[in-house]
Motif scaffolding. Structure first.
Motif, PDB file in Angstrom:
ATOM      1  N   CYS A  86       0.849  -1.191   0.000  1.00 37.01           N
ATOM      2  CA  CYS A  86       0.000   0.000   0.000  1.00 37.01           C
ATOM      3  C   CYS A  86       0.882   1.237   0.000  1.00 37.01           C
ATOM      4  CB  CYS A  86      -0.908   0.004   1.228  1.00 37.01           C
ATOM      5  SG  CYS A  86      -2.138  -1.324   1.221  1.00 37.01           S
ATOM      6  N   LEU A  87       0.648   2.112  -0.975  1.00 35.56           N
ATOM      7  CA  LEU A  87       1.416   3.340  -1.116  1.00 35.56           C
ATOM      8  C   LEU A  87       0.557   4.592  -0.982  1.00 35.56           C
ATOM      9  CD1 LEU A  87       2.774   1.497  -4.012  1.00 35.56           C
ATOM     10  CD2 LEU A  87       4.527   2.681  -2.742  1.00 35.56           C
ATOM     11  N   LEU A  88      -0.771   4.426  -0.949  1.00 35.05           N
ATOM     12  CA  LEU A  88      -1.689   5.556  -0.880  1.00 35.05           C
ATOM     13  C   LEU A  88      -1.943   5.964   0.574  1.00 35.05           C
ATOM     14  CD1 LEU A  88      -4.176   4.405  -3.649  1.00 35.05           C
ATOM     15  CD2 LEU A  88      -2.325   6.084  -3.842  1.00 35.05           C
ATOM     16  N   GLY A  89      -0.866   6.225   1.254  1.00 33.46           N
ATOM     17  CA  GLY A  89      -0.852   6.535   2.677  1.00 33.46           C
ATOM     18  C   GLY A  89       0.536   6.189   3.180  1.00 33.46           C
ATOM     19  N   VAL A 183      -2.067   0.395  -8.490  1.00 33.76           N
ATOM     20  CA  VAL A 183      -2.563  -0.276  -9.695  1.00 33.76           C
ATOM     21  C   VAL A 183      -4.074  -0.459  -9.607  1.00 33.76           C
ATOM     22  CG1 VAL A 183      -2.499  -2.424 -11.029  1.00 33.76           C
ATOM     23  CG2 VAL A 183      -0.368  -1.418 -10.163  1.00 33.76           C
ATOM     24  N   ARG A 184      -4.534  -0.877  -8.438  1.00 28.97           N
ATOM     25  CA  ARG A 184      -5.980  -1.064  -8.258  1.00 28.97           C
ATOM     26  C   ARG A 184      -6.720   0.255  -8.398  1.00 28.97           C
ATOM     27  NH1 ARG A 184      -9.914  -3.216  -9.822  1.00 28.97           N
ATOM     28  NH2 ARG A 184     -11.686  -3.644  -8.464  1.00 28.97           N
ATOM     29  N   LEU A 185      -6.121   1.342  -7.944  1.00 25.37           N
ATOM     30  CA  LEU A 185      -6.727   2.661  -8.079  1.00 25.37           C
ATOM     31  C   LEU A 185      -7.064   2.962  -9.532  1.00 25.37           C
ATOM     32  CD1 LEU A 185      -7.274   5.505  -6.611  1.00 25.37           C
ATOM     33  CD2 LEU A 185      -5.035   6.132  -7.536  1.00 25.37           C
ATOM     34  N   GLU A 186      -6.109   2.715 -10.420  1.00 28.18           N
ATOM     35  CA  GLU A 186      -6.332   3.018 -11.831  1.00 28.18           C
ATOM     36  C   GLU A 186      -7.327   2.053 -12.467  1.00 28.18           C
ATOM     37  OE1 GLU A 186      -5.441   5.789 -12.995  1.00 28.18           O
ATOM     38  OE2 GLU A 186      -4.305   6.234 -11.172  1.00 28.18           O
ATOM     39  N   GLU A 187      -7.334   0.805 -12.012  1.00 28.96           N
ATOM     40  CA  GLU A 187      -8.319  -0.145 -12.532  1.00 28.96           C
ATOM     41  C   GLU A 187      -9.739   0.313 -12.206  1.00 28.96           C
ATOM     42  OE1 GLU A 187      -5.631  -4.258 -12.164  1.00 28.96           O
ATOM     43  OE2 GLU A 187      -7.174  -3.792 -10.681  1.00 28.96           O
ATOM     44  N   ALA A 211     -12.505   4.108  -5.476  1.00 30.87           N
ATOM     45  CA  ALA A 211     -11.105   4.466  -5.693  1.00 30.87           C
ATOM     46  C   ALA A 211     -10.598   5.359  -4.563  1.00 30.87           C
ATOM     47  CB  ALA A 211     -10.945   5.162  -7.044  1.00 30.87           C
ATOM     48  N   LEU A 212     -11.411   6.317  -4.149  1.00 32.10           N
ATOM     49  CA  LEU A 212     -10.999   7.235  -3.086  1.00 32.10           C
ATOM     50  C   LEU A 212     -10.830   6.520  -1.757  1.00 32.10           C
ATOM     51  CD1 LEU A 212     -13.315  10.213  -4.060  1.00 32.10           C
ATOM     52  CD2 LEU A 212     -10.807  10.226  -4.123  1.00 32.10           C
ATOM     53  N   GLU A 213     -11.562   5.439  -1.545  1.00 29.37           N
ATOM     54  CA  GLU A 213     -11.442   4.682  -0.296  1.00 29.37           C
ATOM     55  C   GLU A 213     -10.067   4.019  -0.152  1.00 29.37           C
ATOM     56  OE1 GLU A 213     -14.668   1.960  -0.401  1.00 29.37           O
ATOM     57  OE2 GLU A 213     -16.173   3.446   0.183  1.00 29.37           O
ATOM     58  N   LEU A 214      -9.336   3.895  -1.249  1.00 29.15           N
ATOM     59  CA  LEU A 214      -8.009   3.289  -1.182  1.00 29.15           C
ATOM     60  C   LEU A 214      -6.986   4.211  -0.527  1.00 29.15           C
ATOM     61  CD1 LEU A 214      -7.786   1.637  -4.725  1.00 29.15           C
ATOM     62  CD2 LEU A 214      -8.205   0.494  -2.540  1.00 29.15           C
ATOM     63  N   PHE A 215      -7.290   5.501  -0.477  1.00 30.89           N
ATOM     64  CA  PHE A 215      -6.375   6.445   0.158  1.00 30.89           C
ATOM     65  C   PHE A 215      -6.538   6.375   1.677  1.00 30.89           C
ATOM     66  CE2 PHE A 215      -6.665   8.163  -4.086  1.00 30.89           C
ATOM     67  CZ  PHE A 215      -5.398   8.659  -4.329  1.00 30.89           C
ATOM     68  N   HIS A 216      -5.403   6.352   2.367  1.00 33.58           N
ATOM     69  CA  HIS A 216      -5.392   6.343   3.833  1.00 33.58           C
ATOM     70  C   HIS A 216      -4.470   7.457   4.307  1.00 33.58           C
ATOM     71  CE1 HIS A 216      -7.654   2.576   4.100  1.00 33.58           C
ATOM     72  NE2 HIS A 216      -6.923   2.153   3.088  1.00 33.58           N
ATOM     73  N   ARG A 238      -4.238  13.240  -8.214  1.00 37.44           N
ATOM     74  CA  ARG A 238      -5.141  12.179  -8.683  1.00 37.44           C
ATOM     75  C   ARG A 238      -6.338  12.052  -7.750  1.00 37.44           C
ATOM     76  NH1 ARG A 238      -7.647  10.062 -12.123  1.00 37.44           N
ATOM     77  NH2 ARG A 238      -7.465   7.920 -12.840  1.00 37.44           N
ATOM     78  N   ARG A 239      -6.079  12.175  -6.473  1.00 31.01           N
ATOM     79  CA  ARG A 239      -7.157  12.098  -5.488  1.00 31.01           C
ATOM     80  C   ARG A 239      -8.144  13.252  -5.673  1.00 31.01           C
ATOM     81  NH1 ARG A 239      -5.963  11.540   0.998  1.00 31.01           N
ATOM     82  NH2 ARG A 239      -8.045  10.830   1.637  1.00 31.01           N
ATOM     83  N   ILE A 240      -7.614  14.453  -5.872  1.00 31.19           N
ATOM     84  CA  ILE A 240      -8.473  15.618  -6.082  1.00 31.19           C
ATOM     85  C   ILE A 240      -9.306  15.436  -7.350  1.00 31.19           C
ATOM     86  CG2 ILE A 240      -8.495  18.090  -6.571  1.00 31.19           C
ATOM     87  CD1 ILE A 240      -5.968  18.334  -4.865  1.00 31.19           C
ATOM     88  N   ALA A 241      -8.671  14.963  -8.411  1.00 27.64           N
ATOM     89  CA  ALA A 241      -9.375  14.775  -9.681  1.00 27.64           C
ATOM     90  C   ALA A 241     -10.514  13.770  -9.531  1.00 27.64           C
ATOM     91  CB  ALA A 241      -8.398  14.320 -10.759  1.00 27.64           C
ATOM     92  N   LEU A 242     -10.275  12.676  -8.813  1.00 25.12           N
ATOM     93  CA  LEU A 242     -11.328  11.686  -8.604  1.00 25.12           C
ATOM     94  C   LEU A 242     -12.465  12.265  -7.763  1.00 25.12           C
ATOM     95  CD1 LEU A 242      -9.138   8.522  -7.976  1.00 25.12           C
ATOM     96  CD2 LEU A 242     -10.811   8.796  -9.823  1.00 25.12           C
TER      97      LEU A 242
END
Length: 345
Positions: A86-89, A183-187, A211-216, A238-242
């Motif tokens: 996990c890299l989104l946090g 990777v899952r974020l983009e999928e 997708a946003l739930e993947l961010f921690h 990317r988070r803001i755009a989503l």
């Protein structure tokens, strides 16, 4: 199970994710962890989905996933000790249920520099520049850190296969079989875009939410070096755009209150973002709260002038002009196409 069920009950993005996870053999706890949702929510959603599709039990759901091509038997099945990063946090990694000790902070930054470019060779000079910048160490620290990471990430199978390969040009993180949240974020984002193209705005909004739930928290929080700094900015954008895409879908669905709540939270986190402020103004106006919308403009203008010494850009000023001169109840739909064409992602 007949094929008419899927026609009568179209699958949402979350249905697909859940069926994919069930078909891969994940337990409810593993699904909850991978989908960033409570275990009770997994159990509830699975039960409701099976009832909608006429599936008797979990085994029937697995067969359904195979029959409809959601999971291909023998491919992508969960295995004991699968590596997940996990890299989104904060940077974290697990082998199965066991969280891994990734070592010193620079060693973690080195792993991020490789894992964010899976199956791409990264030269040693690029790693030194990206992780240490101008303050580069002497000696063979890259080789030492890679050696330690190989030991740390290695599966407990007795095999000598390494997650980090090396060739004459540099090092390569092997992404096959690894669960990477980026990777899952983009999928999921691609699935949301496909849902929008198909006219299913509800599923598109739901997909953006997944997708946003993947961010921690902040991506790569605490990791040093120019590469981590650059990726942190990219992933935050990317988070803001989503978030903006989700709000746009909510507005088109008439869910003004939901869009306002999320955009207010986003504006607090990014107080100088003019596109976010523009969307918030649009949502408030659509909810017949024009005075609140104009107050948003006044507040962000004050921040921009006082803190940055600049006036709002043309996009935000154009939104304000439309709001002042158009009747939101009757003429807004005709004006918004031009006024808000650049408010999205």
């Amino acid at each position: 199970m007949t094929s008419t069920s899927v026609d009568a009950q179209p699958l949402s993005i979350r249905d697909h994710d859940l069926l994919r996870a069930v078909g891969r053999g994940l337990t409810d706890s593993e699904i909850a962890d991978s989908m960033a949702m409570p275990r009770t929510a997994v159990e509830s959603h699975l039960g409701h989905m099976c009832a909608r599709l006429g599936l008797r039990d979990r085994a029937a759901a697995i067969i359904y996933a195979f029959d409809h091509g959601i999971v291909i038997p023998g491919q992508g099945l969960a295995v004991d000790g699968q590596l997940r990063i996990c890299l989104l946090g904060p940077l974290r990694a697990w082998r199965g249920e066991r969280q891994l000790d990734l070592g010193p902070i620079r060693q973690q930054a080195l792993l991020a520099a490789l894992a964010l470019r899976p199956d791409t060779t990264v030269g040693q000079r690029d790693l030194l520049d990206g992780v240490w910048g101008l303050d580069q160490p002497l000696g063979n620290v890259v080789q030492v850190y890679v050696y330690r990471l190989r030991k740390c990430l290695q599966a407990d199978t007795g095999k000598s296969d390494s997650m980090i390969g090396r060739d004459r040009w540099g090092y390569r993180f092997r992404g096959a079989g690894v669960l990477l949240d980026t990777v899952r974020l983009e999928e999921i984002a691609d699935e949301a875009a496909a849902a929008e193209k198909a006219g299913d705005l509800a599923s598109a909004a739901q997909g953006c939410g997944r997708a946003l739930e993947l961010f921690h928290g902040e991506p790569l929080v605490g990791l040093p070096g120019p590469f981590a700094d650059m990726e942190r900015l990219r992933l935050t954008d990317r988070r803001i755009a989503l978030s903006q895409r989700k709000a746009q879908y909510q507005l088109r669905l008439g869910r003004h209150a939901e869009a306002i709540d999320e955009l207010r939270a986003l504006a607090r986190t990014h107080p100088y973002s003019e596109p976010v402020a523009a969307l918030l103004m649009r949502a408030l106006s659509r909810a017949d709260r024009r005075a609140d919308a104009l107050a948003v403009f006044a507040e962000i203008r004050r921040r921009l002038v006082d803190d940055l010494g600049v006036e709002p850009g043309e996009q935000l000023r154009r939104v304000r002009r439309v709001m002042l001169h158009e009747d939101a109840a009757t003429r807004w739909p005709h004006a918004e196409a031009n006024a808000f064409s650049s408010c999205g992602t």
